[in-house]
Design a protein around this motif. Structure first.
Motif, PDB file in Angstrom:
ATOM      1  N   ALA A 133       0.840  -1.186   0.000  1.00  0.00           N
ATOM      2  CA  ALA A 133       0.000   0.000   0.000  1.00  0.00           C
ATOM      3  C   ALA A 133       0.879   1.241   0.000  1.00  0.00           C
ATOM      4  N   SER A 134       0.338   2.332  -0.532  1.00  0.00           N
ATOM      5  CA  SER A 134       1.095   3.572  -0.569  1.00  0.00           C
ATOM      6  C   SER A 134       1.484   4.000   0.841  1.00  0.00           C
ATOM      7  N   GLY A 135       2.752   4.321   1.030  1.00  0.00           N
ATOM      8  CA  GLY A 135       3.224   4.736   2.349  1.00  0.00           C
ATOM      9  C   GLY A 135       3.526   3.581   3.272  1.00  0.00           C
ATOM     10  N   SER A 136       3.341   2.355   2.795  1.00  0.00           N
ATOM     11  CA  SER A 136       3.561   1.190   3.648  1.00  0.00           C
ATOM     12  C   SER A 136       5.040   0.939   3.858  1.00  0.00           C
ATOM     13  N   GLU A 137       5.373   0.218   4.930  1.00  0.00           N
ATOM     14  CA  GLU A 137       6.747  -0.183   5.205  1.00  0.00           C
ATOM     15  C   GLU A 137       6.909  -1.685   5.041  1.00  0.00           C
ATOM     16  N   ALA A 138       5.995  -2.312   4.297  1.00  0.00           N
ATOM     17  CA  ALA A 138       6.018  -3.764   4.132  1.00  0.00           C
ATOM     18  C   ALA A 138       5.385  -4.149   2.809  1.00  0.00           C
ATOM     19  N   ILE A 139       5.668  -5.365   2.376  1.00  0.00           N
ATOM     20  CA  ILE A 139       4.945  -5.968   1.266  1.00  0.00           C
ATOM     21  C   ILE A 139       4.161  -7.150   1.822  1.00  0.00           C
ATOM     22  N   PHE A 140       3.118  -7.523   1.124  1.00  0.00           N
ATOM     23  CA  PHE A 140       2.330  -8.677   1.511  1.00  0.00           C
ATOM     24  C   PHE A 140       2.607  -9.808   0.533  1.00  0.00           C
ATOM     25  N   VAL A 141       3.025 -10.949   1.068  1.00  0.00           N
ATOM     26  CA  VAL A 141       3.365 -12.113   0.262  1.00  0.00           C
ATOM     27  C   VAL A 141       2.468 -13.260   0.674  1.00  0.00           C
ATOM     28  N   LYS A 142       1.902 -13.965  -0.297  1.00  0.00           N
ATOM     29  CA  LYS A 142       1.027 -15.081   0.025  1.00  0.00           C
ATOM     30  C   LYS A 142       1.835 -16.263   0.525  1.00  0.00           C
ATOM     31  N   SER A 143       1.463 -16.793   1.690  1.00  0.00           N
ATOM     32  CA  SER A 143       2.078 -17.985   2.265  1.00  0.00           C
ATOM     33  C   SER A 143       0.967 -18.936   2.672  1.00  0.00           C
ATOM     34  N   GLY A 144       0.859 -20.065   1.962  1.00  0.00           N
ATOM     35  CA  GLY A 144      -0.271 -20.955   2.194  1.00  0.00           C
ATOM     36  C   GLY A 144      -1.544 -20.249   1.767  1.00  0.00           C
ATOM     37  N   GLN A 145      -2.501 -20.134   2.665  1.00  0.00           N
ATOM     38  CA  GLN A 145      -3.762 -19.467   2.374  1.00  0.00           C
ATOM     39  C   GLN A 145      -3.810 -18.061   2.954  1.00  0.00           C
ATOM     40  N   GLN A 146      -2.701 -17.569   3.472  1.00  0.00           N
ATOM     41  CA  GLN A 146      -2.674 -16.262   4.116  1.00  0.00           C
ATOM     42  C   GLN A 146      -1.735 -15.302   3.410  1.00  0.00           C
ATOM     43  N   LEU A 147      -2.034 -14.016   3.550  1.00  0.00           N
ATOM     44  CA  LEU A 147      -1.116 -12.971   3.121  1.00  0.00           C
ATOM     45  C   LEU A 147      -0.281 -12.557   4.321  1.00  0.00           C
ATOM     46  N   VAL A 148       1.017 -12.720   4.193  1.00  0.00           N
ATOM     47  CA  VAL A 148       1.929 -12.420   5.292  1.00  0.00           C
ATOM     48  C   VAL A 148       2.617 -11.083   5.026  1.00  0.00           C
ATOM     49  N   SER A 149       2.639 -10.240   6.038  1.00  0.00           N
ATOM     50  CA  SER A 149       3.313  -8.957   5.923  1.00  0.00           C
ATOM     51  C   SER A 149       4.810  -9.148   6.159  1.00  0.00           C
ATOM     52  N   VAL A 150       5.617  -8.729   5.183  1.00  0.00           N
ATOM     53  CA  VAL A 150       7.074  -8.803   5.297  1.00  0.00           C
ATOM     54  C   VAL A 150       7.612  -7.378   5.303  1.00  0.00           C
ATOM     55  N   LEU A 151       8.184  -6.974   6.427  1.00  0.00           N
ATOM     56  CA  LEU A 151       8.702  -5.614   6.553  1.00  0.00           C
ATOM     57  C   LEU A 151       9.895  -5.402   5.631  1.00  0.00           C
ATOM     58  N   PHE A 152       9.958  -4.224   5.041  1.00  0.00           N
ATOM     59  CA  PHE A 152      11.107  -3.903   4.189  1.00  0.00           C
ATOM     60  C   PHE A 152      12.427  -4.108   4.938  1.00  0.00           C
ATOM     61  N   LYS A 153      12.458  -3.690   6.194  1.00  0.00           N
ATOM     62  CA  LYS A 153      13.709  -3.753   6.958  1.00  0.00           C
ATOM     63  C   LYS A 153      14.171  -5.186   7.212  1.00  0.00           C
ATOM     64  N   ASP A 154      13.251  -6.161   7.069  1.00  0.00           N
ATOM     65  CA  ASP A 154      13.606  -7.562   7.300  1.00  0.00           C
ATOM     66  C   ASP A 154      14.058  -8.288   6.042  1.00  0.00           C
ATOM     67  N   ILE A 155      13.905  -7.656   4.885  1.00  0.00           N
ATOM     68  CA  ILE A 155      14.286  -8.301   3.627  1.00  0.00           C
ATOM     69  C   ILE A 155      15.801  -8.207   3.439  1.00  0.00           C
ATOM     70  N   LEU A 156      16.434  -9.334   3.202  1.00  0.00           N
ATOM     71  CA  LEU A 156      17.868  -9.369   2.915  1.00  0.00           C
ATOM     72  C   LEU A 156      18.118  -9.128   1.423  1.00  0.00           C
ATOM     73  N   TYR A 157      17.536  -9.998   0.614  1.00  0.00           N
ATOM     74  CA  TYR A 157      17.671  -9.861  -0.830  1.00  0.00           C
ATOM     75  C   TYR A 157      16.574 -10.668  -1.512  1.00  0.00           C
ATOM     76  N   ILE A 158      16.418 -10.416  -2.791  1.00  0.00           N
ATOM     77  CA  ILE A 158      15.411 -11.097  -3.598  1.00  0.00           C
ATOM     78  C   ILE A 158      16.116 -11.715  -4.793  1.00  0.00           C
ATOM     79  N   GLU A 159      15.801 -12.964  -5.039  1.00  0.00           N
ATOM     80  CA  GLU A 159      16.411 -13.693  -6.144  1.00  0.00           C
ATOM     81  C   GLU A 159      15.348 -14.032  -7.174  1.00  0.00           C
ATOM     82  N   GLY A 160      15.599 -13.701  -8.430  1.00  0.00           N
ATOM     83  CA  GLY A 160      14.665 -14.015  -9.496  1.00  0.00           C
ATOM     84  C   GLY A 160      15.084 -15.281 -10.217  1.00  0.00           C
TER      85      GLY A 160
END
Length: 240
Positions: A133-160
């Motif tokens: 969401a605009s102004g948010s400090e997290a992204i929401f990632v689907k895990s199982g049947q739930q959307l889990v909030s992952v804080l930007f500050k907790d992300i190490l890296y992303i691999e494609g």
């Protein structure tokens, strides 16, 4: 994931076809839906049929396995099975899931198939792409049947990895796996916190531990710096 993985065998050797067919019959989560000794016919049928996994030989008449691999849609996983180890590197360049050398034992076959099943399970559980969401400090990632909030500050890296991404975080031993492109992820993440350093990697700037020529380290993992992104990385370092 409850459904079986559909699979094909493409190999011009009758003995190899027969052996792999027997292995598939002994593997409860696999369902053989195609068996081809003619790679041209297999390529033609790929246009009309969906398959999860292909066991693919390399040296075949008319069309070799490498050429055919480039025609396989990204959602289909490829396991090369060949008598020639010198093709292994080329196999990974076309994003093969694994490369097995003939003669393949059932144990080797089963280990690889379980890895493929785990991949499909992970993608199925995380089938929605990240949102924020605009102004948010997290992204929401689907895990199982739930959307889990992952804080930007907790992300190490992303691999494609071709048609999906892995999000590595400080508070989870396993990455979140979700269907998303690196381009979209680059647009979602705030540029003041994250930097793309390679076509396959986005890292959090504050998590970079060291930089050495064409590589950097995040959480003890070495990550390549792509030629296209090197100047951007140098600019970041010089202004840090």
């Amino acid at each position: 994931m409850n459904k079986k993985l559909t699979c094909w065998i493409i190999d011009d050797e009758p003995l190899a076809l027969s052996l792999l067919e027997s292995y598939i019959q002994e593997t409860p989560f696999l369902c053989l839906t195609g068996k081809y000794n003619n790679p041209a016919l297999a390529m033609q049928n790929l246009l009309n049929q969906k398959v999860d996994l292909i066991f693919l030989d390399i040296q075949m008449p008319h069309i070799n396995g490498m050429e055919l691999a480039y025609q396989v849609p990204p959602e289909t996983k490829i396991v090369f099975i060949s008598a020639f180890k010198e093709y292994a590197l080329d196999g990974y360049r076309v994003n093969a899931f694994d490369y097995l050398l003939k003669p393949v034992s059932f144990d080797e076959f089963l280990i690889t198939c379980k890895k493929v099943l785990d991949w499909f399970d992970a993608v199925s559980e995380n089938s929605s792409g990240p949102t924020t969401a605009s102004g948010s400090e997290a992204i929401f990632v689907k895990s199982g049947q739930q959307l889990v909030s992952v804080l930007f500050k907790d992300i190490l890296y992303i691999e494609g990895l071709k048609d999906y991404i892995k999000v590595y975080t400080t508070n989870s031993s396993r990455p979140f796996i979700t269907l998303e492109t690196m381009k979209n992820m680059e647009n979602i993440l705030p540029s003041n916190l994250f930097i793309r350093v390679h076509r396959s990697f986005i890292v959090q700037k504050n998590k970079i531990e060291s930089v050495n020529r064409n590589r950097l380290t995040v959480a003890s993992r070495e990550i390549p710096i792509g030629r296209t992104y090197k100047q951007k990385m140098l600019n970041f370092i010089s202004h840090k």
